[in-house]
Design a protein around this motif. Sequence first.
Motif, PDB file in Angstrom:
ATOM      1  N   VAL A  49       0.882  -1.257   0.007  1.00 44.25           N
ATOM      2  CA  VAL A  49       0.035  -0.012   0.024  1.00 44.25           C
ATOM      3  C   VAL A  49       0.885   1.230   0.184  1.00 44.25           C
ATOM      4  N   ARG A  50       0.876   1.790  -1.338  1.00 43.29           N
ATOM      5  CA  ARG A  50       1.938   2.974  -1.257  1.00 43.29           C
ATOM      6  C   ARG A  50       1.469   4.173  -0.736  1.00 43.29           C
ATOM      7  N   LYS A  51       0.127   4.267  -0.399  1.00 42.04           N
ATOM      8  CA  LYS A  51      -0.415   5.506   0.192  1.00 42.04           C
ATOM      9  C   LYS A  51      -1.969   5.126   0.840  1.00 42.04           C
ATOM     10  N   TYR A  52      -2.148   5.484   2.043  1.00 44.43           N
ATOM     11  CA  TYR A  52      -3.522   5.346   2.709  1.00 44.43           C
ATOM     12  C   TYR A  52      -3.931   6.598   3.206  1.00 44.43           C
ATOM     13  N   ALA A  53      -5.169   6.853   3.768  1.00 44.48           N
ATOM     14  CA  ALA A  53      -5.507   8.043   4.064  1.00 44.48           C
ATOM     15  C   ALA A  53      -6.930   7.800   5.121  1.00 44.48           C
ATOM     16  N   LEU A  54      -6.767   8.478   6.251  1.00 41.77           N
ATOM     17  CA  LEU A  54      -7.690   8.216   7.233  1.00 41.77           C
ATOM     18  C   LEU A  54      -8.488   9.595   7.160  1.00 41.77           C
ATOM     19  N   THR A  55     -10.022   9.087   7.517  1.00 42.12           N
ATOM     20  CA  THR A  55     -10.756  10.435   7.335  1.00 42.12           C
ATOM     21  C   THR A  55     -12.025  10.088   8.384  1.00 42.12           C
ATOM     22  N   GLY A  56     -12.680  11.200   8.556  1.00 38.78           N
ATOM     23  CA  GLY A  56     -13.939  10.742   9.225  1.00 38.78           C
ATOM     24  C   GLY A  56     -15.107  11.160   8.864  1.00 38.78           C
ATOM     25  N   LYS A  57     -16.038  10.383   8.829  1.00 38.53           N
ATOM     26  CA  LYS A  57     -17.354  10.841   8.201  1.00 38.53           C
ATOM     27  C   LYS A  57     -18.409  10.682   9.394  1.00 38.53           C
ATOM     28  N   GLY A  58     -19.014  11.760   9.968  1.00 38.97           N
ATOM     29  CA  GLY A  58     -19.875  11.497  10.862  1.00 38.97           C
ATOM     30  C   GLY A  58     -19.030  11.031  12.234  1.00 38.97           C
ATOM     31  N   ASP A  59     -19.863   9.856  12.748  1.00 38.28           N
ATOM     32  CA  ASP A  59     -18.996   9.183  13.749  1.00 38.28           C
ATOM     33  C   ASP A  59     -18.385   8.122  13.228  1.00 38.28           C
ATOM     34  N   ARG A  60     -18.165   7.818  12.055  1.00 41.95           N
ATOM     35  CA  ARG A  60     -17.342   6.830  11.536  1.00 41.95           C
ATOM     36  C   ARG A  60     -15.869   7.069  10.868  1.00 41.95           C
ATOM     37  N   ALA A  61     -15.168   6.521  11.180  1.00 46.40           N
ATOM     38  CA  ALA A  61     -13.653   6.478  10.770  1.00 46.40           C
ATOM     39  C   ALA A  61     -13.708   5.716   9.302  1.00 46.40           C
ATOM     40  N   MET A  62     -12.888   6.436   8.436  1.00 51.86           N
ATOM     41  CA  MET A  62     -12.717   5.546   7.205  1.00 51.86           C
ATOM     42  C   MET A  62     -11.386   5.435   6.834  1.00 51.86           C
ATOM     43  N   LEU A  63     -10.978   4.486   6.066  1.00 50.03           N
ATOM     44  CA  LEU A  63      -9.594   4.266   5.665  1.00 50.03           C
ATOM     45  C   LEU A  63      -9.718   4.168   4.000  1.00 50.03           C
TER      46      LEU A  63
END
Length: 102
Positions: A49-63
């Motif tokens: 995995v050359r690049k991943y990002a973490l984000t939040g959508k509401g109360d959920r975390a997303m990868l």
Amino acid sequence: TLRFAVRTWLNKQLRGIGEIPKLSIDTKRHTVRAELQLSGDAEPMEIYVRKYALTGKGDRAMLTIVDATASRRWVAAVLRRFVTGHAFPISSQAATALKLLT
């Protein structure tokens, strides 16, 4: 450690399909390297995995896997088609651990 927890979780998900005997996570560069041994295959494959990002959508975390490849062409094609660019929900605990380490 984070690496052990992630590897344990992934191996539970892969039960009957294969296992990940080696895993490295670079939280500063947002990269992951894994060795995947598929059941019935003689040789393991590498997944990067050359690049991943973490984000939040509401109360959920997303990868989101931004860019990934594999040592086997067909797996690299599957990653491009079904994984790269897609956001996947992860537990808030996992997101917090990853954010603390970056």
